[in-house]
Design an enzyme around this catalytic site. Structure first.
Site, PDB file in Angstrom:
ATOM      1  N   TYR A  30      -8.511  -3.856 -11.274  1.00 36.26           N
ATOM      2  CA  TYR A  30      -8.371  -3.025  -9.871  1.00 36.26           C
ATOM      3  C   TYR A  30      -9.837  -1.878  -9.976  1.00 36.26           C
ATOM      4  CZ  TYR A  30      -3.971  -4.665  -9.615  1.00 36.26           C
ATOM      5  OH  TYR A  30      -3.067  -5.628  -9.745  1.00 36.26           O
ATOM      6  N   TYR A  90      -4.090   1.314  -6.019  1.00 36.58           N
ATOM      7  CA  TYR A  90      -4.700   0.685  -6.969  1.00 36.58           C
ATOM      8  C   TYR A  90      -6.091   0.674  -7.387  1.00 36.58           C
ATOM      9  CZ  TYR A  90      -0.046  -1.833  -8.060  1.00 36.58           C
ATOM     10  OH  TYR A  90       1.256  -2.152  -8.609  1.00 36.58           O
ATOM     11  N   CYS A 105      -1.214  -0.263  -1.118  1.00 38.03           N
ATOM     12  CA  CYS A 105      -1.181  -1.400  -2.180  1.00 38.03           C
ATOM     13  C   CYS A 105      -2.845  -1.664  -2.578  1.00 38.03           C
ATOM     14  CB  CYS A 105      -0.435  -2.600  -2.018  1.00 38.03           C
ATOM     15  SG  CYS A 105      -0.617  -3.798  -3.342  1.00 38.03           S
ATOM     16  N   GLU A 110       5.451   2.749  -3.466  1.00 37.16           N
ATOM     17  CA  GLU A 110       4.436   2.385  -4.340  1.00 37.16           C
ATOM     18  C   GLU A 110       4.961   3.094  -5.902  1.00 37.16           C
ATOM     19  OE1 GLU A 110       2.202   0.240  -5.196  1.00 37.16           O
ATOM     20  OE2 GLU A 110       1.819  -0.669  -3.209  1.00 37.16           O
ATOM     21  N   ASP A 156       6.412  -7.605  -9.433  1.00 39.34           N
ATOM     22  CA  ASP A 156       5.330  -7.849  -8.577  1.00 39.34           C
ATOM     23  C   ASP A 156       4.813  -9.207  -8.397  1.00 39.34           C
ATOM     24  OD1 ASP A 156       3.093  -5.938  -7.774  1.00 39.34           O
ATOM     25  OD2 ASP A 156       1.698  -7.000  -9.295  1.00 39.34           O
TER      26      ASP A 156
END
Length: 239
Positions: A181, A157, A153, A223, A62
């Protein structure tokens, strides 16, 4: 049904049911997103049972992804004509450096991930391909397709954070990941990215919106693949 007919049907459907373009994208990727919500990586984060070795691998991959994600913001910003959109993208790039990447640094310190380990860790196939997909949407496609490719993204999240925050996680590190998040600041950024995607779609034609939707769905698939990449500690070696 041809692409033009699909575009006309989508426009009618959105008007009839008061759907935005991103509402339509959300529906198209719903199965992939549900698979992300149900994925063992996410479920074990919530339960506090995800092996730290898996989380370490995820963080290392990541780190590469977020670094490129920030660069993409800057490169998309250089090509958009909307001043408000350009400002948001540049602020997003800076926010990644100041915010999310800084949070990741804290995780690295907690897990004792050294600079040497970062330098020596190869980029896994899924992380490599996901980033290349977004660059391709920009340089072989359009800024609008790249914006649509960046959106999952942000948005996925945020939805994961909102789903997990009520129960939380018994593991303090995973709880911190969840809280990242579900924060007001992060949610505000998500809403701005959704608005930018809708504004971009409104200024283009049906064929381009179809291509933007394809970019969004592909990113949603990546994802999902990212979680499994971490569980498998994926490498370039066969077997």
């Amino acid at each position: 049904m041809g692409i033009f007919a699909v575009g006309l049907f989508a426009s009618y459907f959105m008007e009839e049911f008061n759907m935005t373009f991103t509402d339509q994208l959300h529906e198209q990727a719903a199965t992939l997103w549900q698979q992300s919500f149900d994925h063992p990586f996410i479920q074990q984060i919530s339960a506090g049972t995800l092996p730290k070795a898996v989380f370490r691998f995820y963080l290392l991959q990541d780190r590469y992804y977020l670094s490129e994600f920030g660069k993409l913001h800057e490169q998309v910003a250089s090509q958009v004509t909307n001043p408000k959109g350009r400002t948001f993208l540049l602020e997003g790039a800076q926010g990644l450096k100041d915010g999310e990447i800084a949070v990741r640094k804290g995780f690295f310190e907690t897990l004792q991930i050294s600079k040497q380990e970062i330098a020596q860790t190869p980029v896994a196939p899924t992380a490599y391909n996901y980033v290349n997909h977004m660059y391709a949407e920009l340089y072989r496609g359009t800024p609008g397709r790249a914006i649509a490719g960046l959106l999952p993204c942000y948005w996925l999240y945020n939805e994961i954070g909102k789903r997990l925050i009520a129960a939380g996680s018994p593991d303090a590190l995973y709880q911190q990941w969840i809280e990242t998040y579900d924060s007001d600041g992060y949610t505000d950024s998500v809403q701005k990215m959704i608005a930018l995607t809708n504004e971009t779609a409104a200024r283009t034609d049906a064929d381009e919106r179809t291509a933007m939707a394809a970019s969004f769905v592909r990113s949603s698939a990546y994802e999902l693949a990212f979680w499994q990449m971490a569980m498998d500690r994926q490498s370039w070696q066969a077997g």
